[in-house]
Design an enzyme around this catalytic site. Structure first.
Site, short mmCIF file in Angstrom:
data_model
loop_
_atom_site.label_atom_id
_atom_site.label_comp_id
_atom_site.label_asym_id
_atom_site.label_seq_id
_atom_site.Cartn_x
_atom_site.Cartn_y
_atom_site.Cartn_z
N ASP A 74 30.30 47.21 40.69
CA ASP A 74 31.06 48.45 40.93
C ASP A 74 31.24 49.20 39.60
O ASP A 74 31.82 50.29 39.57
CB ASP A 74 32.40 48.18 41.64
N SER A 75 30.68 48.64 38.51
CA SER A 75 30.55 49.40 37.26
C SER A 75 29.71 50.65 37.51
O SER A 75 29.64 51.55 36.66
CB SER A 75 29.91 48.53 36.17
N ASP B 150 28.62 44.06 44.80
CA ASP B 150 30.04 43.98 44.41
C ASP B 150 30.93 44.62 45.48
O ASP B 150 30.58 45.65 46.06
CB ASP B 150 30.21 44.77 43.10
N LYS C 258 30.26 39.82 45.35
CA LYS C 258 31.17 39.45 44.26
C LYS C 258 32.51 40.12 44.50
O LYS C 258 32.53 41.27 44.99
CB LYS C 258 30.61 39.88 42.89
N GLU D 140 36.75 40.36 42.77
CA GLU D 140 37.62 40.06 41.63
C GLU D 140 38.89 39.35 42.10
O GLU D 140 39.47 39.72 43.12
CB GLU D 140 38.00 41.36 40.91
N GLU E 220 35.19 37.10 32.58
CA GLU E 220 35.03 38.30 31.73
C GLU E 220 36.11 38.36 30.65
O GLU E 220 37.31 38.22 30.94
CB GLU E 220 35.09 39.57 32.60
O1 KIV Z 1 30.78 45.70 37.96
C1 KIV Z 1 30.16 45.02 37.13
O2 KIV Z 1 29.10 45.41 36.59
C2 KIV Z 1 30.71 43.72 36.79
C3 KIV Z 1 30.07 42.96 35.66
C4 KIV Z 1 30.46 43.58 34.37
C5 KIV Z 1 30.35 41.52 35.72
O3 KIV Z 1 31.65 43.30 37.37
#
Ligand code: KIV
Length: 272
Positions: free
Chosen positions: A46-47, A85, A115, A117, A183
């Site tokens: 989600d970056s 994500d 993924k 958090e 992280e």
């Molecule tokens: O969103 C993302 O790219 C991440 C990574 C930095 C692990 O969570």
């Protein structure tokens, strides 16, 4: 054709001690390049909110955006495992919501895993997803979706706070996560987590003793351009930003001067 990498790649690596590698990707072309370099898994992070959409944080990323980009990455990936994500509020509100949204990343986005958090606070969500046959990569330590409660993006798990991270790590492992991203934590904390867990730790800003490493590709290629922020833990593997700028600049000056397009780039009625 060799089988795509998958959750077994992660458990085998933890047993054998071979380091795991992950790189982010958000579109088809970059996914192909990442895939061809032998990486174990591609994360559609989600970056995306920061590096693709230009937002100051990840808070506004939507499920629709994640599905759209995950699908494009899945199309470009033949060997690596694809992880999608889960964006802010797609899993925090309720367990049924979490399972349905995670399932969309597999059904519509063609991811092989999701993924999310959190630690102790998302144990129930992870357990329900795994029960629904959705593999989960957990993410603890600095969790950017909590930027507003953390009061900024800060190193986590220092000193006594390491115990909190240990509780989170054991909770996500117990709930069935196949690996955990760690992280921005001190080397000592990441080391202790890696030794305590039977699932692999994937570090980002967590030192060399994790079972694997992940980086955001724009950071490692310096794609942000001059003056952009690069976190301390990112190594610049290439200055692709400068290469791209110079190519674009050459195009602009050649068009202005008339040097492009020269005859070899033109069609004629009859070949000469
Ligand atoms: O969103 C993302 O790219 C991440 C990574 C930095 C692990 O969570």
């Amino acid at each position: 054709m060799a089988a795509k990498k998958n959750v077994n790649t992660f458990s085998q690596a933890k047993k054998s001690g071979e380091k795991l590698t992950m790189i982010t990707a958000y579109d088809y072309s970059i996914a192909r390049l990442v895939d061809q370099c032998g990486v174990d898994a591609v994360l559609v992070g989600d970056s995306l909110g920061n590096v693709i959409l230009g937002q100051p944080d990840t808070m506004s990323v939507t499920m629709e955006q994640m599905i759209h980009h995950t699908r494009a990455v899945a199309e470009g990936t033949e060997n690596a495992m694809v992880v999608g994500d889960m964006p802010f509020l797609s899993y925090q509100v309720s367990v049924p919501d979490a399972v349905l949204n995670a399932g969309r990343l597999l059904k519509e986005g063609r991811a092989q895993a999701v993924k999310l958090e959190g630690g102790v606070n998302v144990e129930a969500q992870i357990r329900a997803m795994v029960n629904a046959s959705i593999p989960v990569l957990a993410h603890i330590g600095l969790t950017p979706q909590s930027i507003n409660t953390m009061g900024g993006l800060k190193v986590q798990g220092k000193g006594e706070d390491a115990e909190r991270l240990m509780r989170d790590a054991l909770a996500v492992q117990d709930a069935g996560a196949f690996a955990v991203v760690v992280e921005c934590v001190p080397v000592e904390t990441a080391d202790a987590l890696t030794k305590a867990l039977t699932i692999p730790t994937i570090g980002i800003g967590a030192g060399p003793n994790c079972d694997g490493q992940i980086l955001v590709y724009q950071d490692m290629l310096a794609l942000g351009g001059e003056g952009s922020f690069r976190p301390k833990f990112v190594k610049k593997y290439a200055d692709v930003g400068e290469t791209i700028k110079s190519a674009f600049g050459q195009f602009v000056s050649e068009v202005k001067s008339g040097a492009f397009p020269s005859p070899e780039y033109c069609f004629r009625n009859s070949p000469k």
